[in-house]
Motif scaffolding. Sequence first.
Motif, PDB file in Angstrom:
ATOM      1  N   ILE A 168      -8.783  -6.541  -5.434  1.00 29.03           N
ATOM      2  CA  ILE A 168      -8.740  -5.101  -5.699  1.00 29.03           C
ATOM      3  C   ILE A 168      -8.601  -4.842  -7.196  1.00 29.03           C
ATOM      4  CG2 ILE A 168      -7.344  -3.018  -5.382  1.00 29.03           C
ATOM      5  CD1 ILE A 168      -6.675  -4.059  -2.578  1.00 29.03           C
ATOM      6  N   ASP A 180     -12.836   0.155  -5.419  1.00 28.01           N
ATOM      7  CA  ASP A 180     -12.035  -0.726  -4.583  1.00 28.01           C
ATOM      8  C   ASP A 180     -12.670  -0.890  -3.205  1.00 28.01           C
ATOM      9  OD1 ASP A 180     -10.054  -2.004  -3.230  1.00 28.01           O
ATOM     10  OD2 ASP A 180      -8.855  -0.184  -2.948  1.00 28.01           O
ATOM     11  N   GLU A 181     -13.104   0.243  -2.614  1.00 26.41           N
ATOM     12  CA  GLU A 181     -13.695   0.171  -1.276  1.00 26.41           C
ATOM     13  C   GLU A 181     -14.999  -0.628  -1.294  1.00 26.41           C
ATOM     14  OE1 GLU A 181     -12.480   1.140   1.669  1.00 26.41           O
ATOM     15  OE2 GLU A 181     -10.638   1.636   0.589  1.00 26.41           O
ATOM     16  N   ILE A 190     -10.524   4.245  -6.357  1.00 22.92           N
ATOM     17  CA  ILE A 190     -10.520   4.019  -4.904  1.00 22.92           C
ATOM     18  C   ILE A 190     -11.914   3.610  -4.411  1.00 22.92           C
ATOM     19  CG2 ILE A 190     -10.202   5.148  -2.661  1.00 22.92           C
ATOM     20  CD1 ILE A 190      -7.975   6.819  -4.005  1.00 22.92           C
ATOM     21  N   VAL A 191     -12.956   4.312  -4.908  1.00 23.98           N
ATOM     22  CA  VAL A 191     -14.319   4.007  -4.458  1.00 23.98           C
ATOM     23  C   VAL A 191     -14.724   2.589  -4.876  1.00 23.98           C
ATOM     24  CG1 VAL A 191     -16.747   4.627  -4.674  1.00 23.98           C
ATOM     25  CG2 VAL A 191     -15.033   6.412  -4.442  1.00 23.98           C
ATOM     26  N   LYS A 237     -14.212  -4.202  -1.588  1.00 26.30           N
ATOM     27  CA  LYS A 237     -13.665  -4.688  -0.327  1.00 26.30           C
ATOM     28  C   LYS A 237     -14.800  -4.936   0.666  1.00 26.30           C
ATOM     29  CE  LYS A 237      -9.500  -2.726   0.613  1.00 26.30           C
ATOM     30  NZ  LYS A 237      -8.802  -1.537   1.114  1.00 26.30           N
ATOM     31  N   TYR A 238     -15.724  -3.959   0.764  1.00 24.25           N
ATOM     32  CA  TYR A 238     -16.808  -4.114   1.735  1.00 24.25           C
ATOM     33  C   TYR A 238     -17.619  -5.384   1.454  1.00 24.25           C
ATOM     34  CZ  TYR A 238     -21.105  -3.431   4.318  1.00 24.25           C
ATOM     35  OH  TYR A 238     -22.179  -3.628   5.152  1.00 24.25           O
ATOM     36  N   ASN A 244       0.822  -1.211   0.000  1.00 24.03           N
ATOM     37  CA  ASN A 244       0.000   0.000   0.000  1.00 24.03           C
ATOM     38  C   ASN A 244       0.855   1.259   0.000  1.00 24.03           C
ATOM     39  OD1 ASN A 244      -2.520  -1.112  -0.137  1.00 24.03           O
ATOM     40  ND2 ASN A 244      -2.742  -1.321   2.078  1.00 24.03           N
ATOM     41  N   ASP A 281     -14.766  -8.727   1.448  1.00 27.40           N
ATOM     42  CA  ASP A 281     -13.766  -8.965   2.475  1.00 27.40           C
ATOM     43  C   ASP A 281     -14.396  -9.688   3.672  1.00 27.40           C
ATOM     44  OD1 ASP A 281     -10.827  -7.402   3.101  1.00 27.40           O
ATOM     45  OD2 ASP A 281     -11.869  -8.373   4.764  1.00 27.40           O
TER      46      ASP A 281
END
Lengths: 758, 758
Positions: free
Chosen positions: B492, B365-366, B362-363, B369-370, B323, B373
């Motif tokens: 990701i 990706d988030e 980024i969004v 992830k939510y 990261n 993950d």
Amino acid sequence: MPGLSNASSFEVIALWCVLFIALLGLGYALLLRKQIMSKDKGTVKMQEVWNAIRIGANAYLSRQLKTILPLIGFFTVVLFFSVYIIPPSAEAMKRFAGMSAEQVTIIIGIGRAVAFIMGAVFSLIVGQFGMRMAVQGNVRVASASRRSFSEALKIAYRTGTITGMLTDGLGLLGGTIIFIIFGLAAPDALLGFGFGGTLLALFMRVGGGIYTKAADVGADLVGKVEVGIPEDDARNAAVIADLVGDNVGDCAGMAADIFESYEVTIVSGLILGVALVSITGKLKWIIFPLLVRGIGVLSSMIGTYLVKGNKDGKSANAMSSINKGFYTSAGICVVSFFFLAQFYMHEWRAFLSVFAGIILAIVLDEITKYFTDTHFKPVKDIAAESQTGSATLLLKGLSVGFEVAVWQVLVIAATIMSSVIIYQGMDPIYVLYGVAMTGIGMLTLTGNNVAMDSFGPIADNANGIGEMVDLEPEAREVMAHLDAVGNTTKAITKAIAIGSAVIAAVSLFGAYLTDVEKVQKTMMAAGQFVGNTTLFATGIRISVPEVFVGALIGAAIPWLFSSLIINAVTRAASLIVTEVRRQFHIPGLMEGKVKPEYDKAVGICTSAAQKELIPLALISILTPLVVGMLLGVEALGGALAGVIISGQLLAVFMSTTGGAWDNAKKTIEDGLYGGKGSEAHKAAVVGDTVGDPLKDTAGPALNPMIKVINLVSLLAAPILVQYNRTNVGVIVTAVICILVIVGSILYSKNGGFESKKA
Amino acid sequence: MPGLSNASSFEVIALWCVLFIALLGLGYALLLRKQIMSKDKGTVKMQEVWNAIRIGANAYLSRQLKTILPLIGFFTVVLFFSVYIIPPSAEAMKRFAGMSAEQVTIIIGIGRAVAFIMGAVFSLIVGQFGMRMAVQGNVRVASASRRSFSEALKIAYRTGTITGMLTDGLGLLGGTIIFIIFGLAAPDALLGFGFGGTLLALFMRVGGGIYTKAADVGADLVGKVEVGIPEDDARNAAVIADLVGDNVGDCAGMAADIFESYEVTIVSGLILGVALVSITGKLKWIIFPLLVRGIGVLSSMIGTYLVKGNKDGKSANAMSSINKGFYTSAGICVVSFFFLAQFYMHEWRAFLSVFAGIILAIVLDEITKYFTDTHFKPVKDIAAESQTGSATLLLKGLSVGFEVAVWQVLVIAATIMSSVIIYQGMDPIYVLYGVAMTGIGMLTLTGNNVAMDSFGPIADNANGIGEMVDLEPEAREVMAHLDAVGNTTKAITKAIAIGSAVIAAVSLFGAYLTDVEKVQKTMMAAGQFVGNTTLFATGIRISVPEVFVGALIGAAIPWLFSSLIINAVTRAASLIVTEVRRQFHIPGLMEGKVKPEYDKAVGICTSAAQKELIPLALISILTPLVVGMLLGVEALGGALAGVIISGQLLAVFMSTTGGAWDNAKKTIEDGLYGGKGSEAHKAAVVGDTVGDPLKDTAGPALNPMIKVINLVSLLAAPILVQYNRTNVGVIVTAVICILVIVGSILYSKNGGFESKKA
């Protein structure tokens, strides 16, 4: 005739005839009801089970009614007062020419509100009354099956026919009455009528669908899979809930849904017809669809009456008898439509469009049959994959389901193209009218279709009662045959329901364009502001970024909707599983000495089904408004296209995959790959369980949802044209709507706010 | 500078700098290669396994190359001769002003053909070379893991970085070279470049995806589920095929796919840039995206070089190190872009668009992830459903997957809207340019992204080798940590790959509109026939029935494509299951005395993956042509919108659902609900197996497919504008194409014609 000054005497007589036929259809339904009610209800034990089902079903319907009444009341008020924002059309002023502007405004306001209530109440009657009749029918079928196959078949089919004739009769009655009263000003009220019916159908579909599959999945997971007792075993605490579910889902939900499609095709047909009347000055564009529908009702009455089994009849015989009835009706229709087009319309195009609808219904039916019937390759292939476990079986099913979606979409595309070709070289509005007529043609035989469909859950329930009270083997065999026939007829109707939903939605999409264009033209003529784009000049351009964004949002809605519904079923099914597991531990229950508490499971399903109604309705109603407010009417058009295209693919995929998995399981239960209890069977049961909420809840719920969105857009179009995101009030309203949508999603995902506390 | 007469000296220098940076990136890749190759390959046993993987992977790639070479050759010829139907643009005539028309024609023809080959070869290099490096890396990682965590991490990440820098370097090199040679005539050749890369990516994705999941699913079904031996156990006959699959699917397939997205965003950015140059007379619209990309390559070099673990490092440390590298690169980019926009573009809009791309990445990706993950609610909920069996787990997963698709679509919609808002009040082409710049921004850090992604299969393979040769526990622990990190980084990249695919496709859709408009204007100016509609006047109106039909057909393609791919995986997996089962019966195999015949399973996968390549490519290439020929260019525009919208939803759904099921299984394997071997675990394994082909085959294959369709449409647009269904030759051609499509579908469904005989 008031409002139809240029009607020929033939047309006036024809209109009254249609009204009379609608009433005749309803009378026929009442007659059949009397026939059915006179049959005996069997033994005390049978009536006991039946009573439990009846009480559960009625309890669900009345609780549902209570949940949705406030929303119905709210919209009635909104539709009445809407007339002060969206003033009556020029046609309305003409229709009530002798009155003052204020009087006309009030009349139109009342018209919109009453039409909305009428749509909602008719839909409710079809669903509720139809279901209550089905419940009355099932125990009588069970009892008759002890006497003869043909009597059982006749009772089951005729009970279904009652719902069929209600659908036909009420749909035609509503449209005709509105047209007789309002004449060319009818579109104003027709939209309310359509919206009422569609909204109720959405409630019945969502609620009934969640109820039936939560009960079914829950009951099966513990009963069949864990404990290994047969379906409909009396020791399973969810068995009554399961039987109730068949009624509230497959009967009430499906009937309300088809009623709504039937109604909406008339609504969009008449709206586009009125537009053509104003272009050509000829009334025939409106009279024709009503006459077509009238003929359909008559032919359904004749066709359905012919259905009866032989004394020694078995299922093959039953199916052929049902088919004979269907083809008789179809034959009468085609011949009559031909003469109607030839001698009244004086052109072959109208006939071709309606005929295309009948062909479309048949083709969709054949495709569905090929992909979901046990006799063909796809289901055989899925069943074969059971040998390598549930994962490959599921994957094969997904692959089949994805493929069917493609073929069905291509058939719909071909149908729209056939309208393009039939009306080649004419104004595009004729093409849209052609599509609407295809929808009219497709649902002409709704009486027969609903009869066939309702037959399914009636036979299923009769079979369940038979299982629970341990009827004699001969009677059980009769009912097993009827049940098998019911599975086939149910699958056929489902294909037609989805196909007609898309055709109806496409006509509504056309009506939206026509409507916005008209409003914008009128407003521009009056020197008012109509936003930056005028659709009559541009059409709906998906190449405009905002419109593309609208289409993206529209296309996402069916996915969101399906996600929430599947989630609700999964959650409720888990609750049922826990409850049934708990009850199996009650001492004496497994030995049959203690009766399970059926009402607990019934209660869980009822309450789970309620929670989703309002949030899902709010999402469907508010999303198009937000798109219209923030991105404009053209983008809203894009959203409508998006929701139709993506909804169609997803709905067909879910319905067919579920059906194919179901039948793959049946193939194995009939002895393939080790039969019942084998590893292959277990794998197939997983497939069937996954498919259940797809095919009976999420998939079918998309039908009314797509149309709710289209109708809301049509209703709101005149306001949306006037205001857009340059207005502060609009932005505030849009933000509030977005908050409500987000709240609804969260509420639905979590199964209501209470569950968070728990 | 030839063809860029109005370039400022800064711009000329900048262009050469970009070319130099591209070469620098490639040099950096070679440097890293030397570093990696100098590391030791471990014990003889390890090299044995590694050799088997290497041979299998290489065999697959060369066989694939043989299958697709004829098609590549065919298109090279077609693209060369296309210049005799689609003459060089006016810009081309200007660029080569000194030459005769014939000479220019030949030059442009050669340019198109060579650019196509260049695109294809670059894509091939990225995929093949990247994969070969990954294979070289994995055994070295396994060996290094016996020494230290940080060394193993460094080798794995740097091996991945080689592929990352190849992607960056070659993508930028191709675009820049074409631009330097052709100047404003570049679009002609750029389309060929994009098409070559995308077509190859489609092959690599489809072939690699089918290979990897057939092996994976097949190996797991028998090994883990039936026999109960661990993953990567040497006794499983499909274990080598599985390890090979990770390389050909996750390395070669993914790298080629991202290369293609990287390339296509440059292509569409430059095409729209050229259009803006012709409006504004300023070159900055083209130089800007190239400079942005150049800065991206430099910052990736710096960022990736910083990644190294501490001596005592564990997985948390590894992730934070990766990261840190990423955010360093991102920081350099954002600051440089700001100055570039401020002092070169003299406007903030360009910066905002590119910045929106970084935010978008980024969004997305988030969100991914939510929903995928193990630490968040969705995966926990899915895992919890395992307690009521695989059916509820699957349903919950479907519900989650449907929901993610909605959020991702809304994010994409918001991104497009941000361009609308940034360029409010300007010509719509600026909005499209803005979207293209967002795509450029989104893929700026491709070097880091691909490094992170390739890291996954390298760590996975190292872990597999460790398992097969029974390495010491400490080393195994190091590799298990690396493997876990790899799973996160892979997820990701997948989100970014799909998001960028849609943004790139939307820019291509914009380029299509711009292109058709330009062609039609030119032709009209020359008095030629351009069909009944001129897009520059109308846009693409989905309210026109033919266009709506086009959109329906377009939306259906991703479903058809997914159906065929899932079907291919299921069929191949079944073959693997049969083969592995057969080998388990070989005496002595289960006791480890006899080695399985790994090459048999490798052979099955290789041949299964080949069969789908040509038919699926033909479907993607011919369908848009048929729509364009029979329904016209506007309807083809509708089809492009349809394919993007429906493809995005389906791709995200499939990718995320699969990822969520995979991680739900991992949660359970980490001890939840009874851990490994429990009923809950079995249920979760079914979910994972169903999800595998969705997330690693069908979902990712839609990325290049969507773009192949867009690029084919762009390439064919100038011809399609001239001819339509009024021409007999066109109808005949369309019918032949339809027959080929139907043949391809049948061929694919049946796994080639040979299998019918069997």
